[in-house]
Structure formats: structure tokens, C-alpha cells
Design an enzyme around this catalytic site. Structure first.
Site, PDB file in Angstrom:
ATOM      1  N   ASP A 153       0.813  -1.209   0.000  1.00  0.00           N
ATOM      2  CA  ASP A 153       0.000   0.000   0.000  1.00  0.00           C
ATOM      3  C   ASP A 153       0.854   1.270   0.000  1.00  0.00           C
ATOM      4  OD1 ASP A 153      -2.560   1.115   0.011  1.00  0.00           O
ATOM      5  OD2 ASP A 153      -2.401   1.554   2.150  1.00  0.00           O
TER       6      ASP A 153
ATOM      7  N   LEU B 160      -8.460   4.715   1.418  1.00  0.00           N
ATOM      8  CA  LEU B 160      -8.554   5.746   0.382  1.00  0.00           C
ATOM      9  C   LEU B 160      -7.210   6.109  -0.243  1.00  0.00           C
ATOM     10  CD1 LEU B 160     -11.149   8.100   2.081  1.00  0.00           C
ATOM     11  CD2 LEU B 160     -11.544   6.566   0.167  1.00  0.00           C
ATOM     12  N   ARG B 161      -6.167   5.420   0.207  1.00  0.00           N
ATOM     13  CA  ARG B 161      -4.843   5.766  -0.304  1.00  0.00           C
ATOM     14  C   ARG B 161      -4.751   5.540  -1.812  1.00  0.00           C
ATOM     15  NH1 ARG B 161       0.027   6.098   2.695  1.00  0.00           N
ATOM     16  NH2 ARG B 161      -0.689   4.674   4.287  1.00  0.00           N
ATOM     17  N   GLY B 162      -5.376   4.465  -2.257  1.00  0.00           N
ATOM     18  CA  GLY B 162      -5.340   4.138  -3.680  1.00  0.00           C
ATOM     19  C   GLY B 162      -5.980   5.232  -4.515  1.00  0.00           C
TER      20      GLY B 162
ATOM     21  N   THR C 223      -3.839   8.364  -4.538  1.00  0.00           N
ATOM     22  CA  THR C 223      -2.670   8.179  -5.400  1.00  0.00           C
ATOM     23  C   THR C 223      -3.077   8.235  -6.868  1.00  0.00           C
ATOM     24  OG1 THR C 223      -1.742   6.732  -3.712  1.00  0.00           O
ATOM     25  CG2 THR C 223      -0.676   6.695  -5.849  1.00  0.00           C
TER      26      THR C 223
END
Ligand SMILES: [Zn+2]
Length: 373
Positions: free
Chosen positions: A229, A310-312, A315
Site C-alpha cells: 500500500d 482511500l490511499r489508492g 494516489t
């Protein structure tokens, strides 16, 4: 090249008369000629090259994870990109390469220098630091300088690899084989952008912002989701399977090794224009607009794929913005989002027992289903 690879494979127990560390081996084999293969001369591998360029435009996106066969030029690509990037302004005499323009990211030594007057600056190349497997924590974060302690009785800090990697790239070949405690340490530092060493009576703090570039072979050990991640991108490289590409790769490599200077001169103007393009993209990236419709598309795509957290999504949007900037666009468009989606999302998908398709296929399929009306 072959010899280097053979030595790398034997890194755990190098077959040499005298014991030498892997690091000194690597450096010895790279140092005889400082020539770097030009980035523009790399044949194919477009997804990897673009991910590296985007990470260089917006380093806050997180690192690049490169999966694939050995000998597909992963290490060459990262060294080539670093050599192509414009030199950095650094504070002269600083062991951590502090940025004169950033007052927040300063080491203790530069803060002290600042008190005594004007800071001198100089230009330095963007560093690429190898983090070998089996590396000790001391070597990574830095430790008490034993020589200084023993010969002069002075407690001094010997900076580690994180210090050398500041503002550059930290390259880990086969990151899946790295020990867990080193991985945790890297993740902590990568998240904070700072290396804090408190041990042996030392208390040292210095900036350590770097783009992590890891290579992996999925057959040689799983990567923890927590580690996956943290990488902004995951890309796949393959040995080219068409005749013309293979011939061209070998032709260029051979030509470079025969006469590095002539080969580099031949590609310099292309590297130069790419350098300008990256520099310009860096300058305008923060002002590139992200329309609400793009945010919505990103959210719908991530929901359809079921990515955790929500990192995806974040990014994906930021990578699309960096790509838009690279392509001299003032606004992020659907094509930018779709272009970077596979590389920013495929490593964040949960395994689906009902769907054995590869992650890349799942991302592509979701894009088609959602957005081709
Ligand atoms: Zn400094």
C-alpha cells in the site's frame, strides 16, 4: 552484466578469498566506468518508465514497485532516470544533502550553520542508493562513529544509507526478501520524511525523503499488504517477446558497452528534452486542475474494485495530475486517469477467489465496464 548478476545471486555468501560486503562488491562493479545508460535509449518498458517519471515529478506519490523477470533493465532504468534529472541545490558540507530552499527539512547541523551566517550551496546529482539484503539497522539509519569514538574520544554520528538517499532514490532489489524490521523502519521514515536516531547517547534528526524503488518477484515471497500500500505504483516488466525489440535492446546495450561516451552523446539531446519536460511538469503540477468529474470517476473505479482505504484513490488522482502536467495539460482528463489506473491500483486489490484474472485485467475490465458508454 552477467558477472554482476552472478555475484548478486551469491550475495549471501560471496565466493571470494577475502570477506567483502555486498555493498562494496556492487560499488566496485559499478565504479570502473561512471557511464550511465541513457534513459531515452531504454527500449520499451513504457509503464515502468512512466511510473518512474511521474514519481520524479511528484515524489510524494510514494515509491515504485517493479515486478518482473531478472535482467529486464530495472536497475538500469532507475539509475538512468536519476542521472537524467537536473542536479539539486544542496547546502555545501551538509552530510544529508539538505535543500537550501526548504527551512522545514533541515538537519541539526544545518540549523546550527544557519545561526552562524549565510549558508553556502552547491549542485549535486540526484542520489540512487542501493539497500542490499541482509543490511543491518545501523547501516540503514546510521550509528555511532566508532573510529571517532576510539581515536579521538568524540561521540559523533556516522550517517547511514537513509542520509545518502535523501532527496533521491532508495533502490531495493528483491524487496520481498528484506527482513521485516528493516521494512518497518523504512516505512516509518518514508512516512515521516525524517530519520530520528536515538541510541548510544546520540540524538540525531535529519531529513530523509526518498522515492522507494523496489523490485520483486512474486514467486519468491509475498509482500505484506501494509508494504504494498505504501508504494504509489506497481508495474510489471517482461522480457520482450518480439524479435525486433529483442534485437534492438541487445544492439543498444552492446553499442553502449563498446563506447559509452559516444553512445551517451548520441542520446543526449533526447535526454535533455525529457529533462526539460520533467522540470516544467514539476513546476506546474500543483496548479493543474482536478475537476469534480475526475474525482467521481476515481471514486467509482476504486469502489468497483473494492480497494481498501482511500490511499489508492488519492494516489490515482495525484498520479493522473502529475501525468497531465507531464503532458502539458492544465486540467486532468479522463485519459490521464485511465492511463495511470492499472499501475496505481493493481497492487491494492484483494484476492478474489471467484475471479482468477490478473489484477491488471481486473482494473482494465472495471474501467471498460464503468466508463465505456
Ligand atoms: Zn543539513
Amino acid at each position: 552484466m552477467l558477472l554482476t548478476r552472478m555475484l548478486r545471486r551469491q550475495r549471501i555468501a560471496p565466493v571470494f578469498d577475502e570477506p567483502r560486503t555486498v555493498e562494496s562488491l556492487d560499488r566496485n562493479f559499478e565504479s570502473p566506468k561512471k557511464a550511465t545508460f541513457p534513459f531515452s535509449a531504454i527500449v520499451g518498458q513504457d509503464e515502468m518508465k512512466l511510473a518512474l517519471v511521474i514519481a520524479a515529478i511528484d515524489p510524494s506519490l510514494g515509491g515504485v514497485l517493479v515486478f518482473g523477470d531478472r535482467g529486464t533493465g530495472k536497475s538500469t532504468a532507475i539509475r538512468a532516470l536519476a542521472a537524467l534529472l537536473p542536479k539539486m541545490h544542496v547546502i555545501a558540507d551538509c552530510r544529508y544533502g539538505c535543500d537550501p530552499c526548504s527551512t522545514s527539512a533541515r538537519c541539526d547541523e544545518c540549523r546550527a550553520r544557519e545561526q552562524t551566517g549565510l549558508l553556502k550551496t552547491k549542485l549535486a546529482p540526484v542520489p540512487v542508493v542501493d539497500l542490499p539484503l541482509g543490511v543491518t539497522e545501523d547501516r540503514v539509519v546510521g550509528a555511532l562513529d566508532l573510529e571517532m569514538a576510539l581515536t579521538r574520544g568524540v561521540k559523533a554520528f556516522q550517517p547511514g544509507l537513509l542520509a545518502r538517499a535523501n532527496r533521491g532514490f532508495l533502490y531495493i532489489d528483491e524487496v520481498n526478501l528484506l527482513e521485516d524490521h528493516i521494512v518497518d523502519l523504512l516505512l516509518d521514515v518514508a512516512a515521516s520524511g525524517e530519520n530520528l536516531v536515538e541510541r548510544e547517547g546520540l540524538s540525531v534528526r535529519h531529513p530523509a525523503r526518498f522515492v522507494l524503488v523496489g523490485t520483486g518477484n512474486p514467486e519468491e515471497g509475498e509482500l505484506r499488504p501494509q508494504l504494498l500500500d505504501r508504494f504509489g505504483f506497481s508495474v510489471e516488466v517482461k522480457t520482450p517477446d518480439d524479435l525486433q525489440t529483442r534485437i534492438e535492446v541487445v544492439r543498444r546495450r552492446d553499442s553502449f558497452e563498446q563506447d559509452p561516451a559516444a553512445f551517451m552523446a548520441k542520446w543526449e539531446s533526447q535526454d535533455e528534452s525529457l529533462r526539460h519536460q520533467i522540470t516544467a511538469a514539476r513546476g506546474r503540477v500543483s496548479s493543474v486542475l482536478i475537476p469534480d468529474s475526475i474525482r467521481e470517476q476515481a471514486a467509482r473505479l476504486c469502489m468497483a474494485l473494492g480497494t481498501d482505504g482511500l490511499r489508492g484513490e488519492l494516489t490515482l488522482i495525484r498520479a493522473a495530475r502529475a501525468l497531465a502536467s507531464f503532458e502539458e495539460s492544465n486540467v486532468v482528463e479522463t485519459k490521464h486517469l485511465h492511463h495511470v489506473a492499472p499501475a496505481t491500483l493493481r497492487h491494492r486489490l484483494r484476492r478474489n477467489v471467484l475471479d482468477e484474472s490478473s489484477s491488471s485485467v481486473r482494473v482494465e475490465r472495471a474501467i471498460t465496464e464503468l466508463f465505456s458508454a
